[in-house]
Design a protein around this motif. Structure first.
Motif, PDB file in Angstrom:
ATOM      1  N   LYS A  84       6.392   3.864  -0.958  1.00  0.00           N
ATOM      2  CA  LYS A  84       6.131   2.439  -0.795  1.00  0.00           C
ATOM      3  C   LYS A  84       7.459   1.694  -0.791  1.00  0.00           C
ATOM      4  N   THR A  85       7.513   0.641   0.016  1.00  0.00           N
ATOM      5  CA  THR A  85       8.682  -0.231   0.079  1.00  0.00           C
ATOM      6  C   THR A  85       8.329  -1.576  -0.549  1.00  0.00           C
ATOM      7  N   PHE A  86       9.196  -2.051  -1.426  1.00  0.00           N
ATOM      8  CA  PHE A  86       9.019  -3.331  -2.094  1.00  0.00           C
ATOM      9  C   PHE A  86      10.149  -4.258  -1.667  1.00  0.00           C
ATOM     10  N   LYS A  87       9.817  -5.494  -1.300  1.00  0.00           N
ATOM     11  CA  LYS A  87      10.823  -6.488  -0.897  1.00  0.00           C
ATOM     12  C   LYS A  87      10.813  -7.642  -1.887  1.00  0.00           C
ATOM     13  N   PHE A  88      12.005  -8.153  -2.177  1.00  0.00           N
ATOM     14  CA  PHE A  88      12.173  -9.223  -3.143  1.00  0.00           C
ATOM     15  C   PHE A  88      13.035 -10.326  -2.545  1.00  0.00           C
TER      16      PHE A  88
ATOM     17  N   MET B 118       0.841  -1.177   0.000  1.00  0.00           N
ATOM     18  CA  MET B 118       0.000   0.000   0.000  1.00  0.00           C
ATOM     19  C   MET B 118       0.895   1.252   0.000  1.00  0.00           C
ATOM     20  N   TRP B 119       0.557   2.181  -0.844  1.00  0.00           N
ATOM     21  CA  TRP B 119       1.261   3.455  -0.903  1.00  0.00           C
ATOM     22  C   TRP B 119       0.819   4.329   0.261  1.00  0.00           C
ATOM     23  N   THR B 120       1.767   5.056   0.843  1.00  0.00           N
ATOM     24  CA  THR B 120       1.493   5.958   1.944  1.00  0.00           C
ATOM     25  C   THR B 120       1.708   7.387   1.460  1.00  0.00           C
ATOM     26  N   GLU B 121       0.755   8.262   1.733  1.00  0.00           N
ATOM     27  CA  GLU B 121       0.922   9.677   1.393  1.00  0.00           C
ATOM     28  C   GLU B 121       1.269  10.444   2.654  1.00  0.00           C
ATOM     29  N   LYS B 122       2.447  11.052   2.642  1.00  0.00           N
ATOM     30  CA  LYS B 122       2.931  11.817   3.792  1.00  0.00           C
ATOM     31  C   LYS B 122       3.965  12.819   3.309  1.00  0.00           C
ATOM     32  N   ASP B 123       3.930  14.007   3.865  1.00  0.00           N
ATOM     33  CA  ASP B 123       4.910  15.055   3.522  1.00  0.00           C
ATOM     34  C   ASP B 123       4.980  15.306   2.020  1.00  0.00           C
ATOM     35  N   ASN B 124       3.824  15.345   1.361  1.00  0.00           N
ATOM     36  CA  ASN B 124       3.726  15.619  -0.072  1.00  0.00           C
ATOM     37  C   ASN B 124       4.460  14.596  -0.930  1.00  0.00           C
ATOM     38  N   LYS B 125       4.447  13.327  -0.488  1.00  0.00           N
ATOM     39  CA  LYS B 125       5.060  12.247  -1.256  1.00  0.00           C
ATOM     40  C   LYS B 125       4.205  11.001  -1.121  1.00  0.00           C
ATOM     41  N   LEU B 126       4.167  10.221  -2.191  1.00  0.00           N
ATOM     42  CA  LEU B 126       3.630   8.859  -2.129  1.00  0.00           C
ATOM     43  C   LEU B 126       4.837   7.945  -1.955  1.00  0.00           C
TER      44      LEU B 126
ATOM     45  N   VAL C 294      18.601  -1.260  -1.399  1.00  0.00           N
ATOM     46  CA  VAL C 294      19.574  -1.923  -0.553  1.00  0.00           C
ATOM     47  C   VAL C 294      19.247  -3.407  -0.597  1.00  0.00           C
ATOM     48  N   TYR C 295      20.145  -4.169  -1.175  1.00  0.00           N
ATOM     49  CA  TYR C 295      20.030  -5.604  -1.377  1.00  0.00           C
ATOM     50  C   TYR C 295      18.685  -5.985  -1.993  1.00  0.00           C
ATOM     51  N   ASN C 296      17.725  -6.472  -1.194  1.00  0.00           N
ATOM     52  CA  ASN C 296      16.455  -6.951  -1.761  1.00  0.00           C
ATOM     53  C   ASN C 296      15.304  -5.978  -1.551  1.00  0.00           C
ATOM     54  N   THR C 297      15.604  -4.762  -1.136  1.00  0.00           N
ATOM     55  CA  THR C 297      14.574  -3.779  -0.795  1.00  0.00           C
ATOM     56  C   THR C 297      14.687  -2.548  -1.688  1.00  0.00           C
ATOM     57  N   VAL C 298      13.551  -2.172  -2.285  1.00  0.00           N
ATOM     58  CA  VAL C 298      13.480  -0.965  -3.105  1.00  0.00           C
ATOM     59  C   VAL C 298      12.470  -0.026  -2.457  1.00  0.00           C
ATOM     60  N   GLU C 299      12.896   1.182  -2.156  1.00  0.00           N
ATOM     61  CA  GLU C 299      12.013   2.202  -1.596  1.00  0.00           C
ATOM     62  C   GLU C 299      11.777   3.265  -2.663  1.00  0.00           C
ATOM     63  N   ILE C 300      10.506   3.568  -2.900  1.00  0.00           N
ATOM     64  CA  ILE C 300      10.139   4.531  -3.941  1.00  0.00           C
ATOM     65  C   ILE C 300       9.343   5.667  -3.323  1.00  0.00           C
ATOM     66  N   GLU C 301       9.668   6.893  -3.717  1.00  0.00           N
ATOM     67  CA  GLU C 301       8.895   8.088  -3.364  1.00  0.00           C
ATOM     68  C   GLU C 301       8.509   8.797  -4.653  1.00  0.00           C
TER      69      GLU C 301
ATOM     70  N   HIS D  11       5.871   7.190 -18.803  1.00  0.00           N
ATOM     71  CA  HIS D  11       4.985   8.152 -18.130  1.00  0.00           C
ATOM     72  C   HIS D  11       5.588   9.559 -18.089  1.00  0.00           C
ATOM     73  N   GLN D  12       6.843   9.679 -18.483  1.00  0.00           N
ATOM     74  CA  GLN D  12       7.585  10.929 -18.381  1.00  0.00           C
ATOM     75  C   GLN D  12       7.505  11.482 -16.959  1.00  0.00           C
ATOM     76  N   HIS D  13       7.715  10.588 -16.014  1.00  0.00           N
ATOM     77  CA  HIS D  13       7.648  10.930 -14.587  1.00  0.00           C
ATOM     78  C   HIS D  13       8.577   9.970 -13.856  1.00  0.00           C
ATOM     79  N   HIS D  14       9.510  10.496 -13.104  1.00  0.00           N
ATOM     80  CA  HIS D  14      10.591   9.679 -12.573  1.00  0.00           C
ATOM     81  C   HIS D  14      10.603   9.689 -11.047  1.00  0.00           C
ATOM     82  N   PRO D  15      10.773   8.512 -10.441  1.00  0.00           N
ATOM     83  CA  PRO D  15      10.719   8.407  -8.988  1.00  0.00           C
ATOM     84  C   PRO D  15      12.025   8.811  -8.321  1.00  0.00           C
TER      85      PRO D  15
END
Length: 77
Positions: free
Chosen positions: A11-15, A1-9, A44-51, A35-39
């Motif tokens: 989410k953390t993805f684990k693999f 689930m995406w979290t909206e906080k401090d004007n950012k969406l 770090v290793y198996n974890t990707v954090e996106i804002e 999408h012409q929109h970049h995160p």
């Protein structure tokens, strides 16, 4: 689930490992270009954090961010 906080969406993805995480990032990179929109992101290793935030709209969350978040979730389904 995406979290909206401090004007950012956010989410953390684990693999299973680094290779899976990196492959996901590669798919997201092509999607972001389309999408012409970049995160803002980190890996770090198996974890990707996106804002997501729209810089040219004063660093706020816009429909552009929501659409990219939805498309990223579809990649990871």
């Amino acid at each position: 689930m995406w979290t909206e906080k401090d004007n950012k969406l956010s989410k953390t993805f684990k693999f299973g490992d680094f290779q899976e995480a990196f492959a996901f990032m590669t798919r997201v990179a092509f999607l972001a270009e389309a999408h012409q929109h970049h995160p803002n992101w980190s890996n770090v290793y198996n974890t990707v954090e996106i804002e997501l935030t729209t810089h040219d709209q004063g660093n706020t969350v816009t429909e552009k961010d929501r659409k990219l978040a939805e498309a990223i979730d579809e990649l990871n389904a």
